[in-house]
Each structure stands twice: as structure tokens, then as C-alpha cells.
Design a protein around this motif. Structure first.
Motif: not given
Length: 335
Positions: A26-27, A294-297, A58-61
């Protein structure tokens, strides 16, 4: 098998990504967008991030279909970036690491971009052009460091484009750089601008001042349209970047070039880089806006590589570093 969660919030994007052995589970992310003609202030950007970060988490999980117990390591952007947004992102990362009882890894933002680019494109040992709103660097790997061959000596290329977008009142939605790119496609007339390459470094501030000062009179005279100015600006700054990248490739004997960072998803930059690479019998490795921006992944990917080679950030060092150089990081996961 390592499952890593990454928190990225160094500028106006807040993202949470989850990676399992190089697979993006997820990202999701959110962007703080200001009215036309305005930039984003650190304080207001941090307020935006605080408001939405738990929703994004919450969306990522949910999207990854995992629970906190499945996660092995929590990763966050330590720097470089804007102080207030970095700080609020780090606070959330530290909090969930404590709540979930997980180790934590502070990641260099630039390394995150490089490692995500390598993962997505399959590039083995490329010369890297890292171009974003806050950074402009030409990088190559050598002896367990990402070495900086050249960089901007003043402002980043993304900052240069963004500031010109403000001058001509372009929308910040989805981003000023994207809107300059679209407008530049309609440009037909080239305005010669200052071209400043100093050895392996570039300078954009003089060029920006030149076009900012002349923009109003050029537009009012009818000699040039806003599209012409966007076209001229893009062609000039990208030519400068291609020049220093090619010189680094020649020095390293490199047959691959990887473009990363928010400006890296500009199709004109990719086209120009592809032409240069093909003339050298080299290949271009580029990604789209899912991973360039920029992204969390990308933080999860770099953090998981660090964690797998035995690195965990000591709790007393889980702070932020606004000026965190790419070449400060020991690259333990590459030969």
C-alpha cells in the motif's frame, strides 16, 4: 521476510507506505495544496500533515490487509526537508513504534528515492539524477556511499519551476511543476535564458531572477506567451541537468541513468535524458508519479534494506536532521 512501514513527510506530501520484501502492499498519500501564486509554509504544511496522517496510516494498513502485529520495522524520514513537517511525521512514527513495540529506522529522504527507483526499474548500478523541489544532485555509488558528483549551488530545480509558476499565477493543483510541463507543450517561441553550469554543479537562481524580472514586460508586449516562457525555462534547466549527468556517466563508465524525485516524472526531462542515454548506448530508467513523487513506500524500502543488514536507529537518535546529506549514509546493503 521483512514487512516495513514507512512515513514520509519532508515537504507538502504526507505518505505512509507498506513494503513486504520489495512488494508494495500500500502507498496512500495526501498533498497540501495552496492557492495560485502562493508557496507552502512549514507551519501550515505541518498542520495539514497532523490533520490527515492518522487517516493515511489507517488507509495504508487496510489496503495492505495487515495489522500492526505483522509489521517488523517502523521507518520514517529523518531528513533532509522542512523542519516542522519532518518533526510531526517523526513524532507519529516514534509513537506507533512504541505503541506497537517495534524497532525504528530513520531514513535519508534522498536514499529513499534512489532505492525505490532501483526497485521499480530494476536498475543495478545507475548514475542517478535526483531532482525535486528541495534537491538537485547527480549521484553514483562507490565504496558503500552514494557519492555526489554535482549539485545545485543555490536553489533546487523544482523550486525554480515552482517559483516561476507563482509568477504567472499557475495553479498548485496537482503541482506547479506539472502545470508548467503541460503549458510548455504549447510553447513555440524560445527565449534565450542564462545557462549556468559550473564544472559539475548548476545554478538556477540567476536564471530565475532573469525570467521573473522580464516576465511581465514580455507577456504584456505580446512577443511571448506564458506557454513560450514555460517552454524556454524547461528546455534550459533540463539541458543543464543533462549536461552534468552525461559528464558523470562518462566519468563512471555508466550504462544506466536513473531519474528520481518529483521533477523526475516530467516527460520532457525523461525524453531529453533518453536521447542522451541512447547516444551513449546507455539506457534510461525512470518511474511514474506513484514513486517519483514523495511517498511512504520509498522510506519503507530503504528502511527495510537498512534493517535487514542489522541497522536500527538508537532511540535517543530518532530526531530529524534538516540538512542530511546523501553521502553521509553508509550503504551496507550493496557490495
Amino acid at each position: 521476510m521483512v514487512i516495513a512501514i514507512g512515513f514520509e513527510g519532508s515537504a507538502n506530501k504526507i505518505g505512509v507506505g507498506i513494503i513486504k520484501d520489495g512488494e508494495v502492499l500500500s502507498n496512500p498519500r495526501r498533498t497540501y495544496i495552496t492557492p495560485p501564486g502562493q508557496g507552502f509554509l512549514p507551519r501550515d504544511t505541518a498542520r495539514h500533515h497532523r490533520k490527515v496522517i492518522l487517516t493515511v496510516l489507517q488507509e495504508a494498513l487496510l489496503e495492505a490487509k495487515i495489522s500492526p502485529t505483522d509489521i517488523d520495522v517502523v521507518c520514517y524520514t529523518k531528513g533532509p526537508g522542512m523542519g516542522a513537517p519532518l518533526q510531526c511525521t517523526a513524532v507519529v512514527a516514534r509513537t506507533v513504534a512504541q505503541l506497537w513495540g517495534k524497532p525504528i529506522v530513520g531514513v535519508n529522504h534522498c536514499i529513499g528515492h534512489i532505492e525505490m527507483g532501483r526497485l521499480v526499474t530494476g536498475a543495478s548500478n545507475p548514475t542517478v539524477l535526483y531532482v525535486s523541489g528541495g534537491n538537485t544532485q547527480v549521484i553514483a555509488y562507490s565504496q558503500q556511499r552514494y557519492r555526489i558528483f554535482g549539485e545545485t549551488i543555490d536553489i533546487a530545480v523544482g523550486n525554480c519551476l515552482d517559483r516561476f509558476a507563482r509568477v504567472i499565477k499557475l495553479s498548485n493543483d496537482p503541482s506547479p511543476g506539472y502545470n508548467i510541463e503541460q503549458m510548455a507543450k504549447k510553447g513555440e517561441k524560445f527565449l534565450e535564458l542564462p545557462y549556468v553550469v559550473k564544472g559539475m554543479d548548476v545554478s538556477f537562481s540567476g536564471l530565475l531572477s532573469f525570467i521573473e524580472e522580464k516576465a511581465e514586460s514580455l507577456l504584456n508586449s505580446g512577443k511571448y506567451t506564458a506557454a513560450d516562457l514555460c517552454f524556454s525555462l524547461q528546455e534550459t534547466v533540463f539541458a543543464m541537468l543533462i549536461e552534468i549527468t552525461e559528464r558523470a556517466m562518462a566519468h563512471c563508465g555508466s550504462q544506466q541513468v536513473l531519474v528520481v524525485g518529483g521533477v523526475g516524472c516530467n516527460m520532457r526531462l525523461q525524453e531529453m535524458m533518453s536521447i542522451m542515454a541512447s547516444e551513449r548506448n546507455a539506457s534510461l530508467c525512470a518511474t511514474d508519479d506513484r514513486y517519483c513523487i514523495d511517498n511512504g513506500a520509498m522510506i519503507a524500502q530503504a528502511g527495510s534494506l537498512m534493517y535487514e543488514t542489522g541497522y536500527v536507529t538508537p532511540w535517543m537518535e530518532t530526531s530529524i536532521t534538516q540538512r542530511f546529506r546523501t553521502d553521509e549514509v553508509l550503504i551496507t546493503w550493496r557490495d
